[in-house]
Design an enzyme around this catalytic site. Structure first.
Site, PDB file in Angstrom:
ATOM      1  N   ASN A   8       0.861  -1.263   0.099  1.00  0.00           N
ATOM      2  CA  ASN A   8      -0.170   0.227  -0.088  1.00  0.00           C
ATOM      3  C   ASN A   8       0.887   1.260  -0.067  1.00  0.00           C
ATOM      4  O   ASN A   8       1.699   1.443   1.040  1.00  0.00           O
ATOM      5  CB  ASN A   8      -0.832   0.003   1.232  1.00  0.00           C
ATOM      6  CG  ASN A   8      -1.880   1.353   1.381  1.00  0.00           C
ATOM      7  OD1 ASN A   8      -1.686   2.094   0.662  1.00  0.00           O
ATOM      8  ND2 ASN A   8      -2.337   1.390   2.634  1.00  0.00           N
ATOM      9  N   LYS A  10       0.021   4.335  -0.320  1.00  0.00           N
ATOM     10  CA  LYS A  10      -0.575   5.592   0.342  1.00  0.00           C
ATOM     11  C   LYS A  10      -0.292   6.701  -0.649  1.00  0.00           C
ATOM     12  O   LYS A  10      -0.283   6.582  -1.811  1.00  0.00           O
ATOM     13  CB  LYS A  10       0.029   5.709   1.688  1.00  0.00           C
ATOM     14  CG  LYS A  10      -0.014   4.403   2.519  1.00  0.00           C
ATOM     15  CD  LYS A  10       0.265   4.965   4.052  1.00  0.00           C
ATOM     16  CE  LYS A  10       0.154   3.336   4.602  1.00  0.00           C
ATOM     17  NZ  LYS A  10       0.078   3.506   6.274  1.00  0.00           N
ATOM     18  N   HIS A  97      -9.399   0.818   5.345  1.00  0.00           N
ATOM     19  CA  HIS A  97      -7.998   0.847   6.044  1.00  0.00           C
ATOM     20  C   HIS A  97      -8.165   1.877   7.164  1.00  0.00           C
ATOM     21  O   HIS A  97      -8.894   2.705   7.119  1.00  0.00           O
ATOM     22  CB  HIS A  97      -7.106   1.543   4.831  1.00  0.00           C
ATOM     23  CG  HIS A  97      -5.640   1.715   5.131  1.00  0.00           C
ATOM     24  ND1 HIS A  97      -5.144   2.469   5.967  1.00  0.00           N
ATOM     25  CD2 HIS A  97      -4.532   0.713   5.252  1.00  0.00           C
ATOM     26  CE1 HIS A  97      -3.802   2.343   6.281  1.00  0.00           C
ATOM     27  NE2 HIS A  97      -3.720   1.154   5.765  1.00  0.00           N
ATOM     28  N   GLU A  99      -6.476   4.272   8.042  1.00  0.00           N
ATOM     29  CA  GLU A  99      -6.644   5.685   7.669  1.00  0.00           C
ATOM     30  C   GLU A  99      -7.815   6.389   7.451  1.00  0.00           C
ATOM     31  O   GLU A  99      -8.376   7.377   7.577  1.00  0.00           O
ATOM     32  CB  GLU A  99      -5.205   5.983   6.974  1.00  0.00           C
ATOM     33  CG  GLU A  99      -4.048   5.775   7.771  1.00  0.00           C
ATOM     34  CD  GLU A  99      -2.806   5.248   6.817  1.00  0.00           C
ATOM     35  OE1 GLU A  99      -2.984   5.379   5.391  1.00  0.00           O
ATOM     36  OE2 GLU A  99      -1.980   4.721   7.339  1.00  0.00           O
ATOM     37  N   GLU A 170      -5.083  -5.330  10.819  1.00  0.00           N
ATOM     38  CA  GLU A 170      -3.939  -4.391  10.852  1.00  0.00           C
ATOM     39  C   GLU A 170      -4.334  -3.619  12.121  1.00  0.00           C
ATOM     40  O   GLU A 170      -5.048  -2.729  12.196  1.00  0.00           O
ATOM     41  CB  GLU A 170      -4.021  -3.442   9.578  1.00  0.00           C
ATOM     42  CG  GLU A 170      -3.827  -4.172   8.466  1.00  0.00           C
ATOM     43  CD  GLU A 170      -3.209  -3.000   7.400  1.00  0.00           C
ATOM     44  OE1 GLU A 170      -2.292  -3.007   6.914  1.00  0.00           O
ATOM     45  OE2 GLU A 170      -4.216  -1.944   7.208  1.00  0.00           O
ATOM     46  N   GLY A 176       2.714   2.106  10.670  1.00  0.00           N
ATOM     47  CA  GLY A 176       3.548   3.242  10.529  1.00  0.00           C
ATOM     48  C   GLY A 176       4.222   3.636  11.563  1.00  0.00           C
ATOM     49  O   GLY A 176       4.823   4.697  11.748  1.00  0.00           O
ATOM     50  N   SER A 215       3.797  -2.496  10.218  1.00  0.00           N
ATOM     51  CA  SER A 215       5.288  -2.324  10.125  1.00  0.00           C
ATOM     52  C   SER A 215       6.055  -3.625   9.777  1.00  0.00           C
ATOM     53  O   SER A 215       6.981  -3.848  10.483  1.00  0.00           O
ATOM     54  CB  SER A 215       5.707  -2.021  11.709  1.00  0.00           C
ATOM     55  OG  SER A 215       4.982  -0.657  11.957  1.00  0.00           O
TER      56      SER A 215
HETATM   57  C1  PEP Z   1      -0.679  -0.016   6.059  1.00  0.00           C
HETATM   58  O1  PEP Z   1      -0.425   0.986   5.563  1.00  0.00           O
HETATM   59  O2  PEP Z   1      -1.561  -0.851   5.848  1.00  0.00           O
HETATM   60  C2  PEP Z   1       0.474  -0.370   6.764  1.00  0.00           C
HETATM   61  C3  PEP Z   1       0.463  -1.723   7.212  1.00  0.00           C
HETATM   62  O3  PEP Z   1       1.696   0.439   6.772  1.00  0.00           O
HETATM   63  P1  PEP Z   1       3.080   0.147   7.672  1.00  0.00           P
HETATM   64  O4  PEP Z   1       3.545  -1.141   7.015  1.00  0.00           O
HETATM   65  O5  PEP Z   1       3.839   1.205   7.195  1.00  0.00           O
HETATM   66  O6  PEP Z   1       2.965  -0.216   9.276  1.00  0.00           O
END
Ligand code: PEP
Length: 251
Positions: A8, A10, A97, A99, A170, A176, A215
């Site tokens: 992803n 973003k 997601h 966000e 997640e 992040g 992460s």
């Molecule tokens: C994500 O945006 O779905 C995500 C898991 O980000 P990151 O890997 O940076 O934690």
């Protein structure tokens, strides 16, 4: 069932940078990609075409949209339909997601509407779910998963092709932040997710892929992907460079 290694991107990357990163990923990983893995990149809308031109001819690689709206076309300024995503080569779409839920205010009900709409419009959909840190501290992880998954698939046919629907666990506190969930936390959440899906879809649920996101990095991916009920990963930060995402894809 193939493991899905999903990126992803973003709101990062211009057209040229997106194309170069996709090409670097293909150069570093395509010839070594195991038969039981597939790779997905979800670029920003403006770079989907650039990435699909690179990935289109490569077996096992595909492109998705990070979001879409719940109409085919119309007076919906700023929105993009599943048909438009497919038109530029995207076969997947993300819904729910964190966000979009927590920064842009999308409700459980709207995420559910979007998931059903995307599937009906011919996209494969990755429904993202996960608890906030306060919810984990309050012992509410299973309740949050139950609520988000039930609402997320409320209008999805019980005989959905399991290859078309994925759920990404997640935990919001791990996205992040560099703070990855531990093996026990992942095992518990993925087992709960499987159980909830089984209560909704019966045996069909055993073929629905459950991804982990939060992460994921080259250094931790092999351990995570080997856990029970982990059928892939969804990666943000560490997917932005072809080199690091190739190590994740092949981990
Ligand atoms: C994500 O945006 O779905 C995500 C898991 O980000 P990151 O890997 O940076 O934690």
């Amino acid at each position: 069932m193939k493991k899905l290694m999903a990126a992803n991107w973003k709101m990062f990357k211009t057209w040229d940078d997106a194309r170069a990163t996709a090409q670097e990923l293909v150069d570093l990983s395509a010839s070594a990609l195991p038969d039981d893995r597939e790779v997905l990149i979800c670029p920003p809308f403006t770079a989907i075409k650039a990435v699909s031109e690179v990935l289109g001819p490569v077996p096992g690689f595909s492109v998705g949209g990070q979001d879409f709206y719940v109409r085919e076309e119309g007076a919906f300024t700023g929105e993009i339909s599943p048909a438009m995503l497919k038109d530029v080569g995207a076969g997947f779409g993300l819904t729910g997601h964190s966000e979009r839920r927590h920064v842009l205010g999308e409700s459980d009900a709207y995420v559910g509407e979007k998931t059903a709409y995307g599937l009906a419009a011919g996209l494969k959909v990755i429904l993202c779910v996960g608890e906030m840190i306060e919810e984990r501290k309050a012992g509410q992880v299973e309740d949050v998963l139950e609520r988000q998954i039930r609402a997320g698939v409320a209008d999805v046919a019980r005989d959905v092709d399991p290859n078309d629907l994925c759920v990404a666990y997640e935990p919001v506190w791990a996205i992040g932040t560099g703070e990855v969930a531990g093996p026990r936390e992942i095992l518990e959440a993925h087992a709960s997710t499987r159980k909830i899906l089984q209560s909704l879809f019966g045996d069909n649920a055993n073929e629905i892929r459950i991804l982990y996101g939060g992460s994921v990095k080259p250094a931790n991916c092999a351990e995570i992907i080997a856990l029970d009920n982990v059928d892939g990963v969804l990666v943000g930060g560490a997917s932005l460079q072809g080199e690091s995402f190739s190590q994740i894809v092949l981990a």
